[in-house]
Design an enzyme around this catalytic site. Structure first.
Site, mmCIF file in Angstrom:
data_model
loop_
_atom_site.group_PDB
_atom_site.id
_atom_site.type_symbol
_atom_site.label_atom_id
_atom_site.label_comp_id
_atom_site.label_asym_id
_atom_site.label_seq_id
_atom_site.Cartn_x
_atom_site.Cartn_y
_atom_site.Cartn_z
ATOM 1 N N THR A 163 0.856 -1.176 0.000
ATOM 2 C CA THR A 163 0.000 0.000 0.000
ATOM 3 C C THR A 163 0.897 1.232 0.000
ATOM 4 O OG1 THR A 163 -0.143 0.330 2.397
ATOM 5 C CG2 THR A 163 -1.622 -1.307 1.434
ATOM 6 N N CYS A 164 0.273 2.401 0.118
ATOM 7 C CA CYS A 164 1.068 3.621 0.083
ATOM 8 C C CYS A 164 1.963 3.772 1.301
ATOM 9 C CB CYS A 164 0.162 4.844 -0.050
ATOM 10 S SG CYS A 164 -1.064 4.977 1.253
ATOM 11 N N ASP A 208 -10.303 2.824 7.198
ATOM 12 C CA ASP A 208 -11.096 1.749 6.615
ATOM 13 C C ASP A 208 -10.474 1.157 5.350
ATOM 14 O OD1 ASP A 208 -13.118 1.850 8.517
ATOM 15 O OD2 ASP A 208 -14.196 3.436 7.459
ATOM 16 N N GLY A 236 -6.028 11.635 -9.835
ATOM 17 C CA GLY A 236 -6.231 10.214 -9.577
ATOM 18 C C GLY A 236 -7.676 9.939 -9.223
#
Length: 447
Positions: free
Chosen positions: A51-52, A110, A183
């Site tokens: 993930t980021c 979340d 994005g």
């Protein structure tokens, strides 16, 4: 596929690593990482999460030393202090904490639970998911759902997108301002929705695929427009805030995109970076990246400490359950090997006894059944006590007893299994140990 291998994990995450280090550990994506790990010696299962703000990998092996060796290739260029290595129990607990949002930059976010599900499916498609990781990751997802359903861990600022908007609001007055979201993925969508609750008067969504940008623009009530990335030089200089969150491998916002900007706040929440880091030195541009969101997320974390303690109690409960199930499976492996060995001897001896009896006269089907029942009863009674002992040993983490049982009863056993923590307290049996047993013992077994 075996159901009781040991998990070994490695994590490069925001708590220890920089954005660049997380990117360096990410490799070529989840599927490529999983495929590479599966090709390593001793690896039976593999799972990767990217993930980021985290890059992680997990493997299942019979021996944790094989898992550690396989994961050496995961982040070879990342400094040691940024890498956290996890044994079996630590891996299971860490996955639960990740799914619950306790390990997220924004406590209780979340998005991570969806990212974990996606990583699971990608790892599964690459052939990496077997019984051990299936149990581990699905348990983590279950814990993540419980955390959000039973506590308020996810109330308030719950995403990098919303944290970015909060940071921008602290930096400039957003009243009647113009915002550009670069994005149209999950993070971009969340950023647009959060901006919709601010006093900005216009939102521009830029994306490589314009229909996707249009979809996000339709999600908000604030006047919004969808444009292609090629229009960035035209829309960015007039904006007050830019939030970048694409999946591009290269920066999409460079110096030519901010030409003429007078007071622009750029917040880069993408991994890899969307905004050229050199823009931080440009007059009229203020640039923040994921690391800069720490202050915003710290405030959220402080307000959620009580909720976090409730989530940790859930994790403790679920971790105990999965570890107990793992121990039972370990004991069942040894018990199955013990019964399989006994069944081989029983079948051989029943055949021998029936042959001798038939030489003395024909046997009826009932008599043959009586002999077989006698053999079954003997095996059951003789192995009842060892079965209880093996289950007690697993419950007490007595892996030496489990290993010894496997060595004694499994003719194909050639590697010592390990306990949940990955320790190898026992010693390998010498290759000739069984062959060097006294002749009287082998003769007694054969007679």
């Amino acid at each position: 596929m075996k159901e009781t291998g040991a998990i070994t994990g490695v994590s490069v995450a925001h708590s220890r690593a920089t954005v660049d280090e997380i990117e360096a550990a990410g490799g070529d994506g989840v599927r490529a990482t999983v495929s590479d790990l599966l090709a390593r010696d001793g690896v039976e299962e593999a799972f990767a999460l990217q993930t980021c703000n985290r890059s992680e990998a997990y493997v299942v092996t019979d021996r944790t030393v094989d898992g550690s060796v396989a994961l050496e290739s995961f982040a070879p260029e990342v400094r040691g202090g940024a890498v956290r290595r996890l044994d079996h129990e630590e891996s299971l607990e860490h996955l639960m904490r990740v799914a619950s949002g306790l390990e997220s930059l924004v406590l209780g976010e979340d998005q991570i639970i969806g990212q974990l599900r996606e990583a699971y499916e990608e790892s599964k498609s690459a052939g990496g998911i077997g019984p051990v990781l299936k149990d581990g990751v699905t348990k983590a997802l279950h814990v993540g759902e419980r955390a959000r359903n039973e506590t308020s861990i996810n109330e308030g600022v719950v995403s990098l997108g919303s944290a970015a908007v909060r940071l921008a609001a602290d930096e400039i007055d957003l009243t009647d301002g113009s915002a550009v979201v670069v994005g149209a993925g999950e993070m971009g969508t969340l950023a647009a929705r959060t901006l919709d609750d601010t006093p900005v008067s216009e939102i521009v969504v830029a994306n490589r695929t314009v229909p996707n940008a249009a979809f996000v623009a339709e999600e908000v009530d604030t006047p919004a427009e969808a444009v292609p990335l090629a229009d960035l030089p035209a829309v960015v200089p007039d904006a007050d805030i830019v939030i970048a969150a694409t999946g591009s491998p290269d920066p999409v916002i460079r110096s030519q995109h901010v030409a003429g900007a007078d007071r622009l706040v750029c917040i880069d929440i993408a991994q890899p970076r969307d905004v050229d880091p050199s823009l931080a030195d440009r007059e009229g541009v203020t640039l923040y990246d994921i690391d800069a969101l720490e202050d915003v997320t710290r405030k959220t974390r402080e307000s959620r400490e009580e909720e976090a303690r409730e989530v940790e109690a859930i994790i403790d409960e679920e971790l105990d359950r999965i570890l107990e199930a793992y121990k039972r499976k370990r004991a069942d492996d040894a018990i199955s090997a013990m019964y399989a060995s006994a069944d081989r001897v029983k079948a051989r001896e029943v055949d021998r006894a029936v042959s001798k009896l038939e030489a003395q006269g024909d046997l009826t089907d009932e008599q043959r059944e009586t002999v077989a029942d006698l053999a079954d009863a003997l095996v059951g009674q003789l192995l009842a006590a060892p079965t209880r002992s093996l289950r007690d040993a697993a419950g007490e983490d007595d892996w030496e007893t489990i290993r010894t049982a496997l060595q004694l009863f499994d003719p194909e056993f050639d590697a010592l299994p390990e306990g949940p923590g990955g320790s190898e307290s026992g010693h390998d049996a010498a290759p000739g140990d069984m062959e060097s047993a006294p002749d009287s013992v082998t003769e007694e077994l054969d007679d």
